[in-house]
Design a protein around this motif. Structure first.
Motif, PDB file in Angstrom:
ATOM      1  N   VAL A  81       0.884  -1.171   0.000  1.00 46.88           N
ATOM      2  CA  VAL A  81       0.000   0.000   0.000  1.00 46.88           C
ATOM      3  C   VAL A  81       0.917   1.215   0.000  1.00 46.88           C
ATOM      4  CG1 VAL A  81      -1.831   1.258   1.186  1.00 46.88           C
ATOM      5  CG2 VAL A  81      -1.787  -1.252   1.270  1.00 46.88           C
ATOM      6  N   PHE A  82       0.945   1.923  -1.103  1.00 48.09           N
ATOM      7  CA  PHE A  82       1.869   3.048  -1.255  1.00 48.09           C
ATOM      8  C   PHE A  82       1.447   4.261  -0.432  1.00 48.09           C
ATOM      9  CE2 PHE A  82       2.068   0.808  -5.428  1.00 48.09           C
ATOM     10  CZ  PHE A  82       3.317   0.257  -5.254  1.00 48.09           C
ATOM     11  N   TYR A  83       0.153   4.577  -0.447  1.00 49.48           N
ATOM     12  CA  TYR A  83      -0.353   5.760   0.253  1.00 49.48           C
ATOM     13  C   TYR A  83      -1.528   5.374   1.136  1.00 49.48           C
ATOM     14  CZ  TYR A  83       2.441   8.419  -3.034  1.00 49.48           C
ATOM     15  OH  TYR A  83       3.488   8.911  -3.761  1.00 49.48           O
ATOM     16  N   VAL A  84      -1.266   5.157   2.415  1.00 56.58           N
ATOM     17  CA  VAL A  84      -2.340   4.897   3.367  1.00 56.58           C
ATOM     18  C   VAL A  84      -3.142   6.181   3.576  1.00 56.58           C
ATOM     19  CG1 VAL A  84      -2.831   4.309   5.780  1.00 56.58           C
ATOM     20  CG2 VAL A  84      -1.095   3.039   4.511  1.00 56.58           C
ATOM     21  N   ASN A  85      -2.494   7.319   3.461  1.00 54.53           N
ATOM     22  CA  ASN A  85      -3.088   8.618   3.779  1.00 54.53           C
ATOM     23  C   ASN A  85      -3.066   9.545   2.556  1.00 54.53           C
ATOM     24  OD1 ASN A  85      -3.896  10.996   5.033  1.00 54.53           O
ATOM     25  ND2 ASN A  85      -2.097  11.170   6.338  1.00 54.53           N
ATOM     26  N   PRO A  86      -3.870   9.242   1.533  1.00 58.51           N
ATOM     27  CA  PRO A  86      -3.808  10.059   0.309  1.00 58.51           C
ATOM     28  C   PRO A  86      -4.274  11.500   0.507  1.00 58.51           C
ATOM     29  CG  PRO A  86      -5.623   8.492   0.170  1.00 58.51           C
ATOM     30  CD  PRO A  86      -4.843   8.150   1.408  1.00 58.51           C
ATOM     31  N   ASP A  87      -5.233  11.733   1.392  1.00 56.54           N
ATOM     32  CA  ASP A  87      -5.703  13.107   1.630  1.00 56.54           C
ATOM     33  C   ASP A  87      -4.599  13.946   2.262  1.00 56.54           C
ATOM     34  OD1 ASP A  87      -8.179  12.071   0.837  1.00 56.54           O
ATOM     35  OD2 ASP A  87      -8.930  11.922   2.893  1.00 56.54           O
ATOM     36  N   GLY A  88      -3.974  13.398   3.292  1.00 58.22           N
ATOM     37  CA  GLY A  88      -2.882  14.107   3.950  1.00 58.22           C
ATOM     38  C   GLY A  88      -1.721  14.360   3.009  1.00 58.22           C
ATOM     39  N   ARG A  89      -1.449  13.394   2.145  1.00 60.34           N
ATOM     40  CA  ARG A  89      -0.360  13.557   1.179  1.00 60.34           C
ATOM     41  C   ARG A  89      -0.627  14.737   0.250  1.00 60.34           C
ATOM     42  NH1 ARG A  89       4.467  10.833  -0.289  1.00 60.34           N
ATOM     43  NH2 ARG A  89       5.179  11.883  -2.152  1.00 60.34           N
ATOM     44  N   ASP A  90      -1.878  14.883  -0.185  1.00 62.11           N
ATOM     45  CA  ASP A  90      -2.233  16.031  -1.022  1.00 62.11           C
ATOM     46  C   ASP A  90      -1.950  17.347  -0.302  1.00 62.11           C
ATOM     47  OD1 ASP A  90      -3.038  14.471  -3.151  1.00 62.11           O
ATOM     48  OD2 ASP A  90      -5.178  14.743  -2.811  1.00 62.11           O
ATOM     49  N   VAL A  91      -2.337  17.435   0.970  1.00 66.25           N
ATOM     50  CA  VAL A  91      -2.083  18.650   1.752  1.00 66.25           C
ATOM     51  C   VAL A  91      -0.581  18.890   1.874  1.00 66.25           C
ATOM     52  CG1 VAL A  91      -2.308  19.729   4.033  1.00 66.25           C
ATOM     53  CG2 VAL A  91      -4.246  18.492   3.043  1.00 66.25           C
ATOM     54  N   ALA A  92       0.170  17.841   2.174  1.00 67.99           N
ATOM     55  CA  ALA A  92       1.623  17.975   2.350  1.00 67.99           C
ATOM     56  C   ALA A  92       2.306  18.444   1.067  1.00 67.99           C
ATOM     57  CB  ALA A  92       2.214  16.650   2.813  1.00 67.99           C
ATOM     58  N   GLU A  93       1.864  17.939  -0.069  1.00 74.63           N
ATOM     59  CA  GLU A  93       2.487  18.334  -1.335  1.00 74.63           C
ATOM     60  C   GLU A  93       2.108  19.753  -1.739  1.00 74.63           C
ATOM     61  OE1 GLU A  93       1.626  15.423  -4.330  1.00 74.63           O
ATOM     62  OE2 GLU A  93       2.946  13.936  -3.418  1.00 74.63           O
ATOM     63  N   LYS A  94       0.858  20.137  -1.502  1.00 75.04           N
ATOM     64  CA  LYS A  94       0.393  21.470  -1.911  1.00 75.04           C
ATOM     65  C   LYS A  94       0.839  22.557  -0.944  1.00 75.04           C
ATOM     66  CE  LYS A  94      -3.529  19.624  -4.400  1.00 75.04           C
ATOM     67  NZ  LYS A  94      -4.948  19.292  -4.356  1.00 75.04           N
ATOM     68  N   ASN A  95       1.100  22.191   0.312  1.00 72.75           N
ATOM     69  CA  ASN A  95       1.470  23.154   1.348  1.00 72.75           C
ATOM     70  C   ASN A  95       2.659  22.624   2.158  1.00 72.75           C
ATOM     71  OD1 ASN A  95      -1.044  24.964   1.103  1.00 72.75           O
ATOM     72  ND2 ASN A  95      -1.905  22.929   1.425  1.00 72.75           N
ATOM     73  N   PRO A  96       3.836  22.510   1.542  1.00 70.15           N
ATOM     74  CA  PRO A  96       4.975  21.899   2.253  1.00 70.15           C
ATOM     75  C   PRO A  96       5.361  22.652   3.525  1.00 70.15           C
ATOM     76  CG  PRO A  96       5.673  22.833   0.155  1.00 70.15           C
ATOM     77  CD  PRO A  96       4.180  22.915   0.197  1.00 70.15           C
ATOM     78  N   GLU A  97       5.050  23.933   3.594  1.00 70.70           N
ATOM     79  CA  GLU A  97       5.398  24.710   4.786  1.00 70.70           C
ATOM     80  C   GLU A  97       4.624  24.256   6.025  1.00 70.70           C
ATOM     81  OE1 GLU A  97       1.801  26.635   3.022  1.00 70.70           O
ATOM     82  OE2 GLU A  97       3.636  25.821   2.187  1.00 70.70           O
ATOM     83  N   LEU A  98       3.515  23.553   5.830  1.00 71.65           N
ATOM     84  CA  LEU A  98       2.726  23.060   6.970  1.00 71.65           C
ATOM     85  C   LEU A  98       3.342  21.826   7.612  1.00 71.65           C
ATOM     86  CD1 LEU A  98      -0.937  23.354   5.615  1.00 71.65           C
ATOM     87  CD2 LEU A  98       0.311  24.953   7.071  1.00 71.65           C
ATOM     88  N   TYR A  99       4.183  21.132   6.878  1.00 73.12           N
ATOM     89  CA  TYR A  99       4.801  19.902   7.376  1.00 73.12           C
ATOM     90  C   TYR A  99       3.712  18.953   7.889  1.00 73.12           C
ATOM     91  CZ  TYR A  99       9.012  17.394   8.805  1.00 73.12           C
ATOM     92  OH  TYR A  99      10.020  16.480   8.916  1.00 73.12           O
ATOM     93  N   TRP A 100       2.680  18.753   7.060  1.00 71.73           N
ATOM     94  CA  TRP A 100       1.471  18.014   7.431  1.00 71.73           C
ATOM     95  C   TRP A 100       1.762  16.549   7.706  1.00 71.73           C
ATOM     96  CZ3 TRP A 100      -3.006  20.441   8.367  1.00 71.73           C
ATOM     97  CH2 TRP A 100      -4.117  19.641   8.614  1.00 71.73           C
TER      98      TRP A 100
END
Length: 168
Positions: A81-100
């Protein structure tokens, strides 16, 4: 088929969580060992999904070329399973400054949290050792374990898939 990809569930926002199975098709299917490798649990950890994808690529491309990989795939079902957390990954990629880190479920107990600290740490939401050392009951903390064990859609998908693979 050597590689099969299926959806094993959905994230909080409804994105599919995919599992890849790599193995040979053989008559002794029930005798094969099984391994489940997950990555992308914490959204900001970019390297693990990439490494797991490279492992999958190596297995698939080296079958019928490398005797050791042939043996592994003839005797083992490898589930990834490559991405257990696809929603969080989207946030992390779009907003790297948040360090989500967490998922994106705002939760009913998170009204006092800033927009950037909501969500549940999926890694601490499983029923095994839920709410124990290293986890927080504060919904604003990065290690918030959720309202109950297995409360998150992502956790439920992984737990159900693991139970399907390893139940006897």
């Amino acid at each position: 088929e050597l590689v099969i990809v299926d959806s094993i569930g959905s994230s909080y926002l409804g994105k599919d969580i995919h599992a890849m199975k790599i193995t040979t098709q053989s008559s002794n299917k029930n005798d094969k060992g099984k391994v489940l490798i997950t990555s992308g649990v914490h959204a900001r950890e970019y390297a693990p999904p990439e490494l797991v994808m490279r492992y999958a690529t190596k297995l698939a491309e080296s079958y019928d070329i490398d005797a050791e990989i042939n043996w592994i795939l003839e005797h083992t079902e490898i589930h990834l399973v490559f991405y257990v957390n696809p929603d969080g990954r989207d946030v992390a990629e779009k907003n790297p400054e948040l360090y989500w880190r967490k998922n994106v479920n705002p939760g009913s107990k998170q009204d006092g949290c800033s927009k950037n600290s909501r969500g549940v740490d999926i890694n601490r939401n499983f029923d095994f050792m839920w709410s124990e050392k290293g986890a927080s009951n504060n919904p604003c903390d990065e290690t918030y374990y959720g309202t109950s064990a297995g409360s998150e859609a992502e956790t439920q998908a992984i737990a159900a898939y693991a139970n399907l693979l390893f139940s006897k």
